[in-house]
Motif scaffolding. Structure first.
Motif, mmCIF file in Angstrom:
data_model
loop_
_atom_site.group_PDB
_atom_site.id
_atom_site.type_symbol
_atom_site.label_atom_id
_atom_site.label_comp_id
_atom_site.label_asym_id
_atom_site.label_seq_id
_atom_site.Cartn_x
_atom_site.Cartn_y
_atom_site.Cartn_z
ATOM 1 N N ARG A 163 26.931 5.454 29.924
ATOM 2 C CA ARG A 163 26.010 6.642 30.853
ATOM 3 C C ARG A 163 26.180 7.831 29.635
ATOM 4 N NH1 ARG A 163 31.641 6.699 33.168
ATOM 5 N NH2 ARG A 163 32.248 4.923 31.043
ATOM 6 N N VAL A 164 24.785 7.946 30.228
ATOM 7 C CA VAL A 164 24.509 9.332 29.028
ATOM 8 C C VAL A 164 25.400 10.341 29.536
ATOM 9 C CG1 VAL A 164 23.374 11.604 27.719
ATOM 10 C CG2 VAL A 164 22.291 9.371 28.957
ATOM 11 N N TYR A 165 26.220 11.192 27.463
ATOM 12 C CA TYR A 165 27.229 11.877 27.995
ATOM 13 C C TYR A 165 26.582 13.928 27.439
ATOM 14 C CZ TYR A 165 32.169 8.933 29.264
ATOM 15 O OH TYR A 165 32.177 8.233 30.364
ATOM 16 N N ALA A 166 25.444 13.047 26.586
ATOM 17 C CA ALA A 166 25.659 13.860 25.695
ATOM 18 C C ALA A 166 23.722 13.686 25.123
ATOM 19 C CB ALA A 166 26.535 15.233 25.032
ATOM 20 N N MET A 167 23.181 14.599 25.539
ATOM 21 C CA MET A 167 21.815 14.480 24.556
ATOM 22 C C MET A 167 20.776 15.526 23.847
ATOM 23 S SD MET A 167 18.504 12.693 27.287
ATOM 24 C CE MET A 167 17.949 14.276 27.248
ATOM 25 N N ASP A 168 20.224 15.450 23.211
ATOM 26 C CA ASP A 168 19.570 16.506 22.579
ATOM 27 C C ASP A 168 18.157 16.356 22.138
ATOM 28 O OD1 ASP A 168 18.655 19.084 22.464
ATOM 29 O OD2 ASP A 168 19.660 19.345 20.086
ATOM 30 N N ALA A 169 17.462 16.919 22.246
ATOM 31 C CA ALA A 169 15.583 16.346 21.361
ATOM 32 C C ALA A 169 14.996 17.118 20.697
ATOM 33 C CB ALA A 169 15.003 15.302 22.017
ATOM 34 N N ASP A 170 13.615 16.896 19.474
ATOM 35 C CA ASP A 170 13.107 18.008 18.233
ATOM 36 C C ASP A 170 12.753 16.785 18.312
ATOM 37 O OD1 ASP A 170 12.377 19.847 16.503
ATOM 38 O OD2 ASP A 170 13.368 21.294 18.150
ATOM 39 N N ALA A 179 28.610 6.407 26.876
ATOM 40 C CA ALA A 179 30.007 6.170 26.852
ATOM 41 C C ALA A 179 31.143 5.131 25.994
ATOM 42 C CB ALA A 179 30.172 6.146 28.297
ATOM 43 N N ASP A 180 29.705 4.431 25.628
ATOM 44 C CA ASP A 180 30.622 3.504 24.663
ATOM 45 C C ASP A 180 30.701 3.804 23.567
ATOM 46 O OD1 ASP A 180 27.890 3.549 24.331
ATOM 47 O OD2 ASP A 180 27.498 1.873 24.325
ATOM 48 N N VAL A 199 23.595 3.663 16.766
ATOM 49 C CA VAL A 199 24.093 4.040 15.511
ATOM 50 C C VAL A 199 25.524 4.039 16.778
ATOM 51 C CG1 VAL A 199 24.749 5.900 13.881
ATOM 52 C CG2 VAL A 199 22.689 5.519 14.344
ATOM 53 N N LYS A 200 26.458 3.399 15.667
ATOM 54 C CA LYS A 200 27.912 3.423 16.131
ATOM 55 C C LYS A 200 29.018 4.837 15.622
ATOM 56 C CE LYS A 200 33.101 1.880 15.804
ATOM 57 N NZ LYS A 200 33.407 1.424 17.021
ATOM 58 N N HIS A 205 36.684 9.119 18.992
ATOM 59 C CA HIS A 205 36.840 9.418 19.937
ATOM 60 C C HIS A 205 35.526 9.976 20.474
ATOM 61 C CE1 HIS A 205 41.460 8.727 19.573
ATOM 62 N NE2 HIS A 205 41.597 9.137 18.632
ATOM 63 N N GLN A 206 35.389 9.426 22.302
ATOM 64 C CA GLN A 206 34.569 10.316 22.632
ATOM 65 C C GLN A 206 33.609 11.302 22.627
ATOM 66 O OE1 GLN A 206 35.467 10.880 27.101
ATOM 67 N NE2 GLN A 206 34.075 11.897 27.302
ATOM 68 N N THR A 207 32.570 11.098 22.536
ATOM 69 C CA THR A 207 30.875 12.030 21.899
ATOM 70 C C THR A 207 31.417 13.751 23.147
ATOM 71 O OG1 THR A 207 29.891 11.194 20.319
ATOM 72 C CG2 THR A 207 28.827 12.761 21.230
ATOM 73 N N ALA A 208 31.715 14.959 22.477
ATOM 74 C CA ALA A 208 31.256 15.826 24.207
ATOM 75 C C ALA A 208 30.171 16.311 23.538
ATOM 76 C CB ALA A 208 32.504 16.814 23.331
ATOM 77 N N SER A 209 28.909 16.583 22.445
ATOM 78 C CA SER A 209 27.983 17.094 22.116
ATOM 79 C C SER A 209 27.492 16.950 21.149
ATOM 80 C CB SER A 209 28.608 18.772 21.647
ATOM 81 O OG SER A 209 29.222 18.616 20.885
#
Length: 353
Positions: A163-170, A179-180, A199-200, A205-209
């Motif tokens: 699952r995608v927990y956060a995303m950005d682009a430029d 989620a992994d 990239v690991k 712990h879980q990425t929030a942003s």
């Protein structure tokens, strides 16, 4: 882990020279995301109350001078938002599995039946092979999908392992935290339907942003463990190698020799300078950092509630942040006393000369 130069941090007193203005009352629930227009001083705010609010903050002399100009009504929690590159379109990602689009010139809206699970993140992206503006949406259905608004079906789907927990682009870079505890890097100017590098996460712990710097040469992440990290997109470039640092932590008031750790709810690069990064957290504070010199540029006092979102204005001379309850302590702590508001801090001088 490389040490962060906390000794160069600017004191909170320095930040008090800046001007801070609260936005007029609007969102009735926690703000999940803030995004400035790339061409004007308009701010989008996605809220759990089921709307994306659009404000004109061209004049920030007082609360009354900031005007609400539109709202995308969704009816389900809005989890993210963005503007098109020309500033004429605003979009919202929602828990109803859809993308909601508003033409700000005509106020007309459209809905894209986007995913089979809530849409966690949405961005207008630059895909040179496409003829027209493209929307990228990241979902809990483990996909990133690309949309040409002239077509009802996605023009492409990128399957991800989680699952995608956060995303950005430029620029050419799209970065999706999954989620992994992996960060999926995609070259939009190459093959947008393939992960160019997985990239690991340097955080345990879980990425929030997630944030991608202007031009897409760097990415940064914030985690639930009171840490942030920044890296260069080109793995051959070692200038930010192993850069991670502790933030949004404080000595425990209840346990001796313990530290209270707070989630980093937002990281955001300044559009005006690829070295400048802001972090905001559940501890009710936000700070501004220089990732190249590994030092803190500004720190600010607590604002009275968790900071749930943050975004730099296009010229880097203002930072909008939102406060509200972020669910970090469970539903029982979601009380009426938690203040929900949007504030803009206009900086007295440039963060980078």
């Amino acid at each position: 882990m490389n040490k962060w130069k906390s000794t160069t941090a600017t004191s909170a007193a320095k930040g008090q020279q800046d001007k801070e203005v609260e936005f007029p009352k609007g969102p009735e629930d926690t703000i999940s995301a803030l995004r400035w227009s790339p061409v004007s001083n308009h701010l989008a705010a996605a809220s759990w109350d089921g709307r994306v609010y659009i404000y004109d903050a061209t004049n920030t002399t007082s609360t009354d001078s900031i005007k609400g100009v539109a709202a995308i009504t969704i009816g389900a929690p809005a989890l993210d938002c963005d503007f098109s590159k020309d500033g004429t379109l605003a979009i919202g990602a929602a828990a109803d599995k859809k993308i909601h689009v508003m033409d700000l010139n005509s106020s007309q809206t459209m809905t894209i039946e986007a995913h089979s699970a809530p849409v966690r993140a949405v961005r207008f992206v630059n895909v040179p092979s496409a003829n027209g503006p493209i929307i990228a949406s990241g979902s809990w259905d483990k996909t990133v999908r690309y949309w040409d608004m002239r077509q009802p079906q996605p023009i492409g789907t990128l399957q991800l392992p989680e699952r995608v927990y956060a995303m950005d682009a430029d620029g050419p870079l799209l970065a999706a935290a999954t989620a992994d505890n992996q960060l999926q890097l995609v070259n939009l100017h190459g093959n947008p339907l393939q992960v160019s590098r997985s990239v690991k996460s340097p955080l345990n712990h879980q990425t929030a942003s997630v944030s991608v710097c202007p031009g897409g040469t760097r990415w940064a992440i914030g985690g639930i463990d009171g840490r942030a990290a920044a890296q260069v997109a080109d793995e051959k470039d070692k200038s930010l190698d192993s850069l991670q640092f502790k933030c949004h932590r404080e000595p425990s008031t209840s346990k001796k020799n313990h530290t209270d750790v707070y989630a980093v709810n937002a990281v955001c690069f300044s559009p005006a300078h690829k070295d400048v990064l802001a972090t905001a957290g559940s501890d009710g504070t936000y700070s501004i950092w220089d990732v190249r010199t590994r030092s803190r540029l500004r720190s600010f006092p607590k604002v009275g509630a968790p900071v749930t979102a943050a975004s730099f204005a296009r010229d880097g001379m203002a930072l909008a942040y939102a406060t509200g309850y972020d669910w970090a302590k469970g539903y029982q702590h979601n009380t009426a006393g938690v203040e929900r508001k949007i504030v803009v801090r206009c900086f007295d001088d440039a963060l980078k000369k």
